[in-house]
Write an enzyme that holds these catalytic residues in place. Structure first.
Site, PDB file in Angstrom:
ATOM      1  N   ASP A 102       0.831  -1.203   0.000  1.00 31.88           N
ATOM      2  CA  ASP A 102       0.000   0.000   0.000  1.00 31.88           C
ATOM      3  C   ASP A 102       0.865   1.252   0.000  1.00 31.88           C
ATOM      4  OD1 ASP A 102      -2.143  -1.676   0.424  1.00 31.88           O
ATOM      5  OD2 ASP A 102      -2.117  -1.365   2.594  1.00 31.88           O
TER       6      ASP A 102
HETATM    7  N1  URA Z   1      -1.377  -6.019   3.629  1.00 36.40           N
HETATM    8  C1  URA Z   1      -1.749  -4.729   3.752  1.00 36.40           C
HETATM    9  O1  URA Z   1      -2.739  -4.432   4.415  1.00 36.40           O
HETATM   10  N2  URA Z   1      -1.016  -3.795   3.135  1.00 36.40           N
HETATM   11  C2  URA Z   1       0.080  -4.075   2.419  1.00 36.40           C
HETATM   12  O2  URA Z   1       0.708  -3.168   1.884  1.00 36.40           O
HETATM   13  C3  URA Z   1       0.469  -5.409   2.301  1.00 36.40           C
HETATM   14  C4  URA Z   1      -0.280  -6.372   2.918  1.00 36.40           C
END
Ligand code: URA
Length: 243
Positions: A102
């Site tokens: 993310d």
């Molecule tokens: N899970 C998440 O919530 N965010 C990420 O970036 C990777 C795995």
């Protein structure tokens, strides 16, 4: 078998759209014959020429990035945000992120121009473990740990069993640091898993991608994977273990 425009793009000659134009303009030959059909598929033994020059496939490259927060895991962004590929100004190959983290998540992110490798690293069938360290609100109860371990029901289905390790809990400040190991890579999965059990995540880092860590790197820095690491990752995806 790969689509002709993809092969041309992967050789680093043109974007896929530009490759389509070249095909339609009659500038592409397969085994000496002009091909104007966009759906044409070729194998590695077919000889492809663009403007009468035989194409060589791009050398495969593999990088480990310590992704900082506030960078998007994509090749480009229509909102103009900085992408992980922008952190590799010197790299000429067409690299892309292997799966994604993310915008607000930091940690280990691999980038490559090897589609087969990327698929092996991300498809849940190949069981590559990824460990995330999350700062969460509250203190986990036994039953919540068990829920994470058994699988949490999310809107896109139940998650596969996870490994949970509570690193620290602070009852007074109502927060904990928890390591969660999963091999799936659904969108915002870790945040959604904690959210589903009533413990929202305020900070998230991917500490491990298989045996790889950010050791020796600062956020925003990267290094090449060694040939041995690439091989080990392939073996791990094929056999579930190394050595
Ligand atoms: N899970 C998440 O919530 N965010 C990420 O970036 C990777 C795995």
């Amino acid at each position: 078998m790969e689509r002709l425009q993809k092969v041309i793009a992967h050789a680093g000659i043109a974007s896929r759209r530009k490759a389509e134009e070249l095909i339609l303009e009659g500038k592409v030959k397969v085994n000496g014959e002009v091909v104007r059909e966009l759906g044409t598929k070729v194998t590695s033994s077919d000889q492809v020429e663009v403007n009468n020059v035989k194409i060589e496939s791009e050398k495969k490259v593999y990088y480990l990035l310590y992704k900082p927060r506030s960078v998007i895991s994509a090749v480009s962004d229509d909102r103009g945000r900085k992408t992980v590929v922008d952190l590799f100004p010197e790299v000429e190959e067409r690299i892309f992120p292997v799966g994604r983290l993310d915008y607000d998540t930091s940690g280990v992110l691999l980038l490559t121009n090897d589609g087969d490798f990327a698929n092996k690293m991300t498809h849940p069938r190949y069981n590559i473990d990824k460990t995330y360290v999350a700062k969460i609100k509250g203190v986990l109860k036994r039953e919540h740990i068990r829920q994470l371990e058994k699988g949490v029901m999310l809107e896109d289905g139940k998650t596969a069993p996870a490994k949970v390790h509570v690193i620290s809990s602070d009852v007074k400040q109502d927060k904990s640091i928890v390591a969660l190991t999963i091999h799936e890579g659904r969108n915002r999965q870790v945040r959604r898993m904690f959210e589903a059990i009533g413990h929202p995540v305020s900070k998230l880092k991917r500490e491990n991608f298989a045996f790889l860590t950010t050791f020796g790197l600062n956020a925003g820095e990267s290094r090449k994977l060694t040939a041995h690491e690439v091989k080990q990752l392939r073996v791990l995806s094929e056999t579930g273990k190394i050595g």
